[in-house]
Design a protein around this motif. Sequence first.
Motif, short mmCIF file in Angstrom:
data_model
loop_
_atom_site.label_atom_id
_atom_site.label_comp_id
_atom_site.label_asym_id
_atom_site.label_seq_id
_atom_site.Cartn_x
_atom_site.Cartn_y
_atom_site.Cartn_z
N ASP A 1 0.82 -1.21 0.00
CA ASP A 1 0.00 0.00 0.00
C ASP A 1 0.86 1.26 0.00
OD1 ASP A 1 0.98 -0.05 2.58
OD2 ASP A 1 -0.91 0.54 3.50
N SER A 2 2.16 1.08 -0.12
CA SER A 2 3.07 2.23 -0.10
C SER A 2 4.38 1.84 -0.78
CB SER A 2 3.32 2.65 1.36
OG SER A 2 3.94 1.60 2.08
N VAL A 3 5.42 2.56 -0.47
CA VAL A 3 6.76 2.24 -0.97
C VAL A 3 7.08 0.80 -0.56
CG1 VAL A 3 9.20 2.87 -0.83
CG2 VAL A 3 7.44 4.65 -0.75
N ILE A 4 7.69 0.04 -1.46
CA ILE A 4 7.89 -1.39 -1.21
C ILE A 4 8.58 -1.67 0.12
CG2 ILE A 4 9.12 -3.45 -2.03
CD1 ILE A 4 8.48 -2.47 -4.88
N ASP A 5 9.69 -1.01 0.42
CA ASP A 5 10.40 -1.29 1.67
C ASP A 5 9.54 -0.96 2.89
OD1 ASP A 5 12.56 -2.27 0.28
OD2 ASP A 5 13.78 -0.49 0.54
N ASP A 6 8.72 0.08 2.80
CA ASP A 6 7.84 0.43 3.91
C ASP A 6 6.68 -0.54 4.05
OD1 ASP A 6 9.40 2.62 4.54
OD2 ASP A 6 8.17 4.03 3.39
N ALA A 7 6.41 -1.33 3.02
CA ALA A 7 5.32 -2.31 3.04
C ALA A 7 5.74 -3.63 3.67
CB ALA A 7 4.81 -2.54 1.62
N ILE A 8 7.03 -3.80 3.92
CA ILE A 8 7.55 -5.04 4.51
C ILE A 8 7.82 -4.81 5.99
CG2 ILE A 8 9.42 -6.73 4.47
CD1 ILE A 8 9.77 -6.00 1.46
N GLY A 9 7.22 -5.64 6.83
CA GLY A 9 7.39 -5.50 8.27
C GLY A 9 7.88 -6.77 8.92
N ILE A 10 8.44 -6.62 10.11
CA ILE A 10 8.89 -7.76 10.90
C ILE A 10 8.46 -7.56 12.34
CG2 ILE A 10 11.19 -6.76 11.29
CD1 ILE A 10 12.26 -9.69 11.34
N GLN A 11 8.05 -8.65 12.97
CA GLN A 11 7.78 -8.66 14.40
C GLN A 11 8.43 -9.91 14.97
OE1 GLN A 11 3.70 -8.24 15.59
NE2 GLN A 11 4.21 -8.34 17.75
N THR A 12 9.02 -9.76 16.16
CA THR A 12 9.66 -10.89 16.83
C THR A 12 9.16 -10.96 18.26
OG1 THR A 12 11.55 -9.73 17.81
CG2 THR A 12 11.76 -10.38 15.50
N ASN A 13 9.56 -12.00 18.95
CA ASN A 13 9.19 -12.13 20.36
C ASN A 13 9.86 -11.05 21.21
OD1 ASN A 13 11.27 -14.35 19.52
ND2 ASN A 13 11.84 -13.77 21.60
N ASN A 14 10.84 -10.32 20.67
CA ASN A 14 11.51 -9.24 21.41
C ASN A 14 10.99 -7.86 21.05
OD1 ASN A 14 13.26 -10.83 22.97
ND2 ASN A 14 14.61 -11.08 21.23
N SER A 15 10.02 -7.77 20.13
CA SER A 15 9.46 -6.47 19.77
C SER A 15 8.01 -6.38 20.25
CB SER A 15 9.54 -6.24 18.26
OG SER A 15 8.83 -7.24 17.55
N THR A 16 7.56 -5.16 20.43
CA THR A 16 6.19 -4.97 20.91
C THR A 16 5.21 -4.72 19.77
OG1 THR A 16 6.59 -2.60 21.21
CG2 THR A 16 6.95 -4.03 23.12
N MET A 17 5.75 -4.51 18.56
CA MET A 17 4.89 -4.26 17.40
C MET A 17 5.64 -4.62 16.14
SD MET A 17 5.25 -0.17 17.20
CE MET A 17 6.83 0.59 17.41
N GLU A 18 4.92 -4.64 15.02
CA GLU A 18 5.56 -4.86 13.74
C GLU A 18 6.35 -3.60 13.37
OE1 GLU A 18 4.01 -6.84 9.82
OE2 GLU A 18 3.34 -4.75 9.88
N VAL A 19 7.55 -3.79 12.84
CA VAL A 19 8.41 -2.67 12.47
C VAL A 19 8.62 -2.72 10.96
CG1 VAL A 19 10.63 -1.54 12.83
CG2 VAL A 19 9.55 -2.80 14.72
N ALA A 20 8.27 -1.64 10.28
CA ALA A 20 8.39 -1.57 8.82
C ALA A 20 9.79 -1.12 8.41
CB ALA A 20 7.36 -0.59 8.26
#
Length: 123
Positions: free
Chosen positions: A43-62
Amino acid sequence: MKKESRFFATTINCYTENDVLIVGIGNHPISPDRYLIISRFDDSVIDDAIGIQTNNSTMEVANAISNLFLRKNSLTVEIKANKQHLVGEQRLTAEFTDQNIALLTEYIKKIFLDSSVNLSIDV
């Protein structure tokens, strides 16, 4: 923040939900305490459309992934320096055995298509 985190993955899920490509890898099929989720919603710039979340993060990070290495028995994700404090680590490796990773390979290629992430697939 952890420099590097490693875990043994027993579950790999790849699916599309509401036009979002999703890869989930964890150490338990229902209640993992070690996991990573990578998704892409165009829905935006390709790199900004890819997110990651891990057990050490509190939210998805784009736009946080700099390098991704997929091997026969592991997936390693390296996080951009300016996003490491949000993701909670610099590098994350999920190790697995006896997994059919054909679908994982297909989804990784689709998620990172035309992105600036350095992608290395050697399976």
